[in-house]
Design a protein around this motif. Structure first.
Motif, PDB file in Angstrom:
ATOM      1  N   THR A 154      17.203 -22.109  -7.555  1.00 50.27           N
ATOM      2  CA  THR A 154      17.924 -23.310  -7.131  1.00 50.27           C
ATOM      3  C   THR A 154      17.204 -24.514  -7.732  1.00 50.27           C
ATOM      4  OG1 THR A 154      16.598 -23.693  -5.133  1.00 50.27           O
ATOM      5  CG2 THR A 154      18.553 -22.265  -4.900  1.00 50.27           C
ATOM      6  N   THR A 192      16.371 -27.163  -6.102  1.00 50.06           N
ATOM      7  CA  THR A 192      15.317 -27.512  -5.136  1.00 50.06           C
ATOM      8  C   THR A 192      14.070 -26.664  -5.360  1.00 50.06           C
ATOM      9  OG1 THR A 192      16.866 -28.298  -3.466  1.00 50.06           O
ATOM     10  CG2 THR A 192      14.711 -27.604  -2.682  1.00 50.06           C
ATOM     11  N   GLY A 193      14.251 -25.366  -5.502  1.00 52.74           N
ATOM     12  CA  GLY A 193      13.109 -24.476  -5.693  1.00 52.74           C
ATOM     13  C   GLY A 193      12.381 -24.732  -6.995  1.00 52.74           C
ATOM     14  N   CYS A 216      20.233 -32.542 -10.075  1.00 53.56           N
ATOM     15  CA  CYS A 216      21.521 -32.106  -9.523  1.00 53.56           C
ATOM     16  C   CYS A 216      22.677 -32.945 -10.058  1.00 53.56           C
ATOM     17  CB  CYS A 216      21.493 -32.168  -7.995  1.00 53.56           C
ATOM     18  SG  CYS A 216      20.493 -30.874  -7.238  1.00 53.56           S
ATOM     19  N   PRO A 223      21.783 -29.030  -4.553  1.00 53.01           N
ATOM     20  CA  PRO A 223      20.351 -28.743  -4.628  1.00 53.01           C
ATOM     21  C   PRO A 223      19.992 -27.301  -4.280  1.00 53.01           C
ATOM     22  CG  PRO A 223      20.841 -30.187  -2.773  1.00 53.01           C
ATOM     23  CD  PRO A 223      22.095 -30.052  -3.562  1.00 53.01           C
ATOM     24  N   ASP A 224      20.804 -26.656  -3.461  1.00 50.06           N
ATOM     25  CA  ASP A 224      20.496 -25.289  -3.049  1.00 50.06           C
ATOM     26  C   ASP A 224      21.484 -24.268  -3.593  1.00 50.06           C
ATOM     27  OD1 ASP A 224      18.179 -26.066  -1.572  1.00 50.06           O
ATOM     28  OD2 ASP A 224      19.526 -26.882  -0.049  1.00 50.06           O
ATOM     29  N   LYS A 278      22.837 -21.482  -5.936  1.00 48.66           N
ATOM     30  CA  LYS A 278      22.209 -20.422  -6.737  1.00 48.66           C
ATOM     31  C   LYS A 278      22.608 -20.630  -8.196  1.00 48.66           C
ATOM     32  CE  LYS A 278      20.457 -18.033  -3.292  1.00 48.66           C
ATOM     33  NZ  LYS A 278      19.029 -17.987  -3.072  1.00 48.66           N
TER      34      LYS A 278
END
Length: 144
Positions: A66, A68-69, A90, A97-98, A100
């Motif tokens: 992601t 975020t990750g 993003c 943001p999350d 996949k």
């Protein structure tokens, strides 16, 4: 009156558009200077390949898929404006943001790399070179 610096951003000067910390990457040396910490690559292509390979490692080896990750690991909050960085990536990629992101593909890597380069340097002088490097994926999407 202070003269404005005409030097390119640090990442561009170092052929390291992702501003990767020096970790003895193939072909890299530690940048010169009193605050040295980033890798300096011999060519823009080598720096872009290092950026691509690091993103592949995060996605394939570490299972981080992601924005975020990836950005939280790339630019941790103890030394970066990570939340702003995530929002910018993003927006550039038109993803949440999350969301996949899936496995590393040339299209995904080109988008991520372009977003990171722009955020890290405030510009992206590489044009189609980013897509060319992103398309040259290492076997399995990860290089050792």
């Amino acid at each position: 009156m202070t003269a404005k610096s005409t030097l390119p951003p640090r990442g561009i000067r170092n052929n390291n558009p992702g501003n990767l910390n020096f970790a003895h990457q193939k072909g890299a040396v530690l940048e010169p200077g009193p605050n040295a910490r980033f890798a300096r690559f011999p060519t823009p292509e080598a720096g872009l390949a290092a950026l691509r390979d690091q993103l592949c490692l995060y996605i394939v080896r570490d299972g981080i898929d992601t924005v975020t990750g990836i950005i939280s690991k790339w630019a941790p909050p103890n030394e970066n404006a990570t939340a702003s960085y995530i929002r910018a990536v993003c927006r550039f990629m038109c993803v949440g943001p999350d969301a996949k992101l899936g496995p590393p593909t040339p299209k995904l890597l080109t988008s991520l790399m372009n977003a990171i380069i722009r955020f890290e340097n405030g510009q992206n002088p590489y044009g189609s070179l980013v897509a060319q490097v992103a398309a040259n994926l290492p076997p399995g999407g990860v290089s050792a």
